[in-house]
Scaffold this motif. Structure first.
Motif, PDB file in Angstrom:
ATOM      1  N   GLY A  66       0.803  -1.215   0.000  1.00  0.00           N
ATOM      2  CA  GLY A  66       0.000   0.000   0.000  1.00  0.00           C
ATOM      3  C   GLY A  66       0.839   1.269   0.000  1.00  0.00           C
ATOM      4  O   GLY A  66       2.058   1.227   0.123  1.00  0.00           O
ATOM      5  N   ILE A  67       0.136   2.379  -0.162  1.00  0.00           N
ATOM      6  CA  ILE A  67       0.794   3.681  -0.039  1.00  0.00           C
ATOM      7  C   ILE A  67       0.055   4.473   1.034  1.00  0.00           C
ATOM      8  O   ILE A  67      -1.147   4.706   0.921  1.00  0.00           O
ATOM      9  N   THR A  68       0.778   4.823   2.084  1.00  0.00           N
ATOM     10  CA  THR A  68       0.181   5.598   3.163  1.00  0.00           C
ATOM     11  C   THR A  68       0.834   6.964   3.210  1.00  0.00           C
ATOM     12  O   THR A  68       2.053   7.075   3.076  1.00  0.00           O
ATOM     13  N   ALA A  69       0.010   7.995   3.377  1.00  0.00           N
ATOM     14  CA  ALA A  69       0.557   9.343   3.457  1.00  0.00           C
ATOM     15  C   ALA A  69       0.473   9.853   4.881  1.00  0.00           C
ATOM     16  O   ALA A  69      -0.488   9.571   5.602  1.00  0.00           O
ATOM     17  N   ILE A  70       1.503  10.587   5.287  1.00  0.00           N
ATOM     18  CA  ILE A  70       1.450  11.305   6.555  1.00  0.00           C
ATOM     19  C   ILE A  70       1.471  12.783   6.224  1.00  0.00           C
ATOM     20  O   ILE A  70       2.418  13.273   5.596  1.00  0.00           O
TER      21      ILE A  70
END
Ligand SMILES: Nc1ncnc2c1ncn2[C@@H]1O[C@H](COP(=O)(O)OP(=O)(O)OP(=O)(O)O)[C@@H](O)[C@H]1O
Ligand SMILES: [Mg+2]
Lengths: 290, 237
Positions: free
Chosen positions: B31-35
């Motif tokens: 997945g790609i998680t953004a902060i």
């Protein structure tokens, strides 16, 4: 004219020895920013090991390479055990650590090996190869050995993965960690290389000066001047600087300021370069766009 | 499915300053998680804490093991590649040497050779400039180089710290398109830190909003996009 030529050749010959120790200083400086004032004493100690080996009957080149290996291991060990615990100290405290190391190595050598002068053999024949009175075989051979070291280092840093990693650590320790390089071990490796190169300088000086525990004091000063002149973070510059200092020392010593004041050449060069051009003639200038 | 990365109650800081006050987040495999967060929220510190570049406490589980006590070099050995704040270019070396350093831990020479080709296909500009001193590359090229260097590790997890920082909009678009391609084709998971919420939310599937070291909003990207706080403060409509 003849006398000047003679001084020039002697200058190149002692310059080769300064170039060797200057390279050793750079190995440590380029990755840590530290000047190892004990570099000369470590070289002197290693030279005693070579003397003992030869005295015991080991053939010259066997003793030579065993000594280089001994020096390498000792250099790594000194970094890991002695320097490492202090590496976060401010510069002035570190200088004290290095001076301490210098004194300890020096007195240990006198204690183990005694204080009488010892003669140390040259691996090169005493009879000149051809009819010349400018340069001895030992001097010629020393220059050759230093050039070989320069070539080996060039190939190591340019073409091997380990050499690339050492350059990376010198340039950017954090990015080096982030690609998985064990930075601490690379610093220790730098110390090992420095000690190994230094030991060669010691073995090349000893036949000229006699082996004794104060043998490397002057050599270190001239080598430091050479390294500062050429650029403390540039091995090739530092080696060239060593040669230049050797020539200056001999020519100025003979014609300008006299042999008593020869040491001041080194000091004047160090102070002058630090004032006028702190990165030295060939110091690293990196262009960075942000 | 257990997440690839799971962070519980993470506190971190520098010296006596505490920057993160108990952060919790997860990242699914692939997945790609953004902060997201404003200046000084602690985004960079979060990434630095994950790979041991600052003092940290709490629980960091990655690929089934706890890594909060590992040294940076050992976290990297588990396949975590960090594209740091400021790009971390080896400025005096050539672009190609930068990439060779990225592959420092790899032992499979032939595969590394093939990866150079893959990387140059993804970033054709790096191929043209491979002999150039990296410090003289443009900002965009250096950012591509930093991403490429990280990919040379063949990471399982890519940590990206503001890849859009200081770059022209067209270059940013190019880089984000490439990141999407990389995620699709190599299945590498990404943890992306950004101030530019629009960009990040388009790329990521999940997002967390961090304010002064705490997660204040979290959820899948669409949900976060719709969130009132985010819309007003970060998306500007
Ligand atoms: N090396 C450091 N020493 C002390 N404090 C630091 C250090 N680095 C960051 N900080 C502090 O930690 C806080 C969070 O910084 P951090 O770099 O994580 O923010 P950020 O969210 O990445 O911000 P930006 O969007 O500006 O990059 C800031 O208040 C900063 O001043
Ligand atoms: Mg930041």
């Amino acid at each position: 004219m003849d006398a000047l030529l003679h001084q020039l050749f002697s200058g190149v010959a002692s310059g080769g020895i300064y170039a060797g120790l200057a390279l050793a200083l750079v190995m440590i400086y380029q990755s840590t920013g530290h000047i190892n004032f004990a570099q000369g004493e470590m070289a002197m100690f290693s030279t005693y090991i070579a003397w003992e080996l030869i005295d015991y009957g080991t053939p010259y080149w066997g003793a030579f390479f065993l000594t280089v290996i001994f020096a390498f291991v000792a250099g790594v060990a000194i970094e890991r055990l002695v320097i490492r615990p202090f590496h976060n100290l401010p510069v002035i405290a570190l200088i004290i650590v290095f001076i301490g190391l210098l004194v300890i190595v020096n007195s240990t050598a006198s204690w183990i090996f005694g204080t009488t002068l010892k003669t140390f053999p040259s691996p090169f024949p005493a009879e000149p190869l051809w009819d010349n009175h400018y340069i001895s075989n030992h001097e010629l051979g020393s220059i050759g050995i230093v050039l070989i070291i320069v070539a080996i280092l060039f190939v190591f840093f340019r073409y091997t993965k380990l050499g690339l990693a050492m350059r990376a650590v010198a340039e950017n320790p954090q990015s080096s960690r982030l690609v998985g390089i064990r930075v601490g071990w690379m610093l220790a490796l730098g110390w090992g290389l420095a000690a190994a190169i230094g030991s060669v300088s010691g073995m090349l000086v000893a036949p000229i000066l006699y082996l004794d525990s104060s043998m490397m004091g002057g050599v270190l000063l001239y080598s430091l001047a050479g390294a500062v002149l050429g650029g403390l973070d540039n091995p090739w510059g530092a080696a060239l600087g060593g040669f230049i200092i050797g020539i200056l020392e001999n020519v100025l010593g003979a014609y300008v300021i006299g042999t008593q004041l020869k040491f001041s050449v080194a000091l004047i060069v160090i102070v002058g370069v630090l004032l006028a051009r702190p990165s030295g003639l060939f110091g690293r200038t990196v262009v960075t766009r942000v | 499915m257990t997440p690839l990365l799971s962070v519980k109650n993470l506190t971190a800081g520098y010296g006596d300053t505490v920057v993160l006050h108990g952060l919790n987040f997860e990242l699914a495999e692939g997945g790609i998680t953004a902060i997201l967060g404003a200046n000084g929220a602690g985004k960079t510190t979060t990434l630095r804490a994950l790979c041991g570049l600052c003092r940290r406490r709490g629980e960091i589980s990655y690929a089934g093991r706890r890594i909060e006590n590992l040294a940076t070099e050992d976290v990297v050995r588990l396949g975590v590649a960090h594209v740091p704040d400021g790009r971390g270019t080896f400025a005096s070396m050539s672009a190609e040497e930068n990439l060779r350093l990225g592959a420092y831990l790899r032992r499979d020479r032939a595969d590394v050779g093939r990866d150079f080709e893959t990387i140059y296909a993804l970033f054709p500009r790096l191929r043209e400039r491979r002999q150039q001193q990296a410090g003289t590359l443009s900002g965009g090229e250096q950012q591509m180089l930093a991403i490429a260097r990280a990919l040379m590790l063949r990471p399982k997890l890519l940590l990206l710290d503001e890849p859009s920082f200081g770059l022209a909009p067209l270059v940013v678009q190019e880089i984000y398109r490439t990141l999407k391609t990389i995620n699709r084709e190599t299945k590498v998971s990404m943890l992306l830190v950004e101030q530019n919420a629009t960009l990040a939310l388009d790329l990521a599937d999940h997002a967390y909003l961090v304010e002064t070291g705490r997660v204040v909003v979290s959820g899948d990207s669409e949900m976060v996009k719709a969130d009132e706080t985010i819309r007003r403060s970060y998306l500007g409509y």
